[in-house]
Design a protein around this motif. Sequence first.
Motif, PDB file in Angstrom:
ATOM      1  N   ASN A  87      25.684  29.929 -90.845  1.00  0.00           N
ATOM      2  CA  ASN A  87      24.681  30.156 -89.735  1.00  0.00           C
ATOM      3  C   ASN A  87      24.875  30.844 -88.654  1.00  0.00           C
ATOM      4  O   ASN A  87      24.089  31.450 -87.853  1.00  0.00           O
TER       5      ASN A  87
ATOM      6  N   GLY B 258      20.669  34.950 -96.993  1.00  0.00           N
ATOM      7  CA  GLY B 258      19.910  34.686 -95.985  1.00  0.00           C
ATOM      8  C   GLY B 258      21.277  33.539 -95.509  1.00  0.00           C
ATOM      9  O   GLY B 258      22.175  33.084 -95.968  1.00  0.00           O
TER      10      GLY B 258
ATOM     11  N   GLU C 268      17.935  29.827 -93.175  1.00  0.00           N
ATOM     12  CA  GLU C 268      17.360  30.424 -93.618  1.00  0.00           C
ATOM     13  C   GLU C 268      16.610  29.963 -95.041  1.00  0.00           C
ATOM     14  O   GLU C 268      15.691  30.071 -95.383  1.00  0.00           O
TER      15      GLU C 268
END
Length: 612
Positions: free
Chosen positions: A370, A412, A416
Amino acid sequence: MTAELQDVLSFVSKQSPFNELPSACAHYFVNHAEVVYLTVHNQGDALQGEERYLYLVRTGIFDLVDVSGEVVTRLSTGDYFGYPSLLTGEEIQNQLEVQSPGLILMLPQASFDYLRHEYKVLEQHFVRAHKKRLLSSHYKERSKGWSERKISKLMAKSAVVIEPQATIVEAAKVMQSEGVSSVMVTEDGCLKGVVTDRDLRNRVLASGLDPLMPVSSIMTPEPKFIFENNRVFSALHLMLKHNIHHLPVLNEARVPLGMVTSTDLLRLQNSDPVQLIGQLYKASSTQELKLLAKEIPVLLRSFSNTVEDFSFVGTLLSGLTDALMSRLTELFVKQHGKAPCSFSWICFGSQAREEQTLDSDQDNGLIFSNDIKPAERDYFASLGEFVTSHLTECGIRACPGNIMASNEQCRGTVDEWTARFHHWITSPTPQAMLNCKIFFDRRYICGDHALYQSFNAQMTEISTQELFFAAMATDISTNSVPIGLFQQFKLQRSKDKSKYVDLKTRGIAIINDLVRVYALKCGIKHANTQARLKALKSHTILSTSDIYNLRDCWRFLTQLRLKSQITEQQLPANCINPEMLSSLERHQLKEAFHLIKQAQQACVFKFARGSL
């Protein structure tokens, strides 16, 4: 002739080989056969006594079980048994277990002998059936020589363990006294690490380390391991993938049972598939990978003749694709430098389920941490493009739906990816349901495994919406099996007017969808269809007979599908022409589709109508 006998005659006349013989043959069978209704209460009487019979199942479902308790085959309407002893004179060893009570027609040996001498077609039918069963048993024994054997059967010693605070010299003495090349380090019965003779040489002797230091200072922490019921092939694949030589074996409670070594396993096999996987993991360039990948189709055609369980071919193909993806990732990192943050490769669809075929395409993606910075995403865009393009050049087709890591929507962060799944689950549109069919079958390939586990933990929390399960069940019901009125096949036609049935779309995919929704409902983590079905036995959402039916249908359709691809029948991918099958295979195919249709209806009732 009574109405009852006329009904039996009509049934027998439609069964192979009677449907290819004069009507007098079926009349003789009906006039000389006995009819028995078998239940769990009288199943012990079947296959007993000195008199031998040819048995034909009229109704009901029965398991033929060998002396070891293993199910040889499942029998249903139109299936024969008992003919091996009639042909060979050998004593009957198998037993019959009733799954669903039903009627069985029993033709005495004298009557069978008369028919086989009077009608050569009938004799040839049962001789071929007997040969097929012998061949199947032969393949099964050959495959169990290494690939099918369970790891637990290979361990000569029980677990050799030592506590973390024990000294290095104490570990060496334990290894010497036990005659082993490694020892497992455990604490409170849990595996913490592994120490090998190589560790003693390289980390102690070569480094001049004090042998009175605790063994925990030289152990490999959190080692790779395998469960006792996994197969030898899985252990070999794991060792080759991670370049390890000692693999702890644990039970389902994660208690150490023993250790297997690469020497133990390699001694058992001389397998081209395993050798090829090893070569893929060690390839020095993309060009070498492409050359090795060219061997896969030829190897698969050869290997398919040595296995009885065709589902293992899917496991093998997925293992080869895993090896290609892992090695391509390593080659990219070698050329472009270390990744800017942690990441995980994941795969979806048939590769995730370990059910690939020669016609399977790519379904993969990338997860990264992240805290990634915007500029760092370019690295993973290049990685995705590099791996997927080279996989295409290696013969793994690009996904028509662009479900590949070269697509930005398939890359991602953990958050996400979780947001994407949450949107699909809470807004179950037709496109969302299609995405769920693909993305809910997922598996870790390489990279940071902790990152993948973090993603999975979040997925477990959000996959509980009742509306989602109802939508999935309804979506499954929109795909119909290719059986019409009067149990006739609903055939499609290709441009050259060839007739065919699509086994994947109209059969196997429906089973995968059904098993997936039940597995998600029960919180089962497996992606593999057979593993999901096995795990469902511990839940009450499906009966044991329903689980066995789905398993048998899946295996039968998968075998027909792979056989069609391997023999190259000049039809669209995943398709067969039922007219090219034997009458028995056509009967089994119709029965499989019938059972799938029943399972679809039951799934809609359970989920879409809120009966759970």
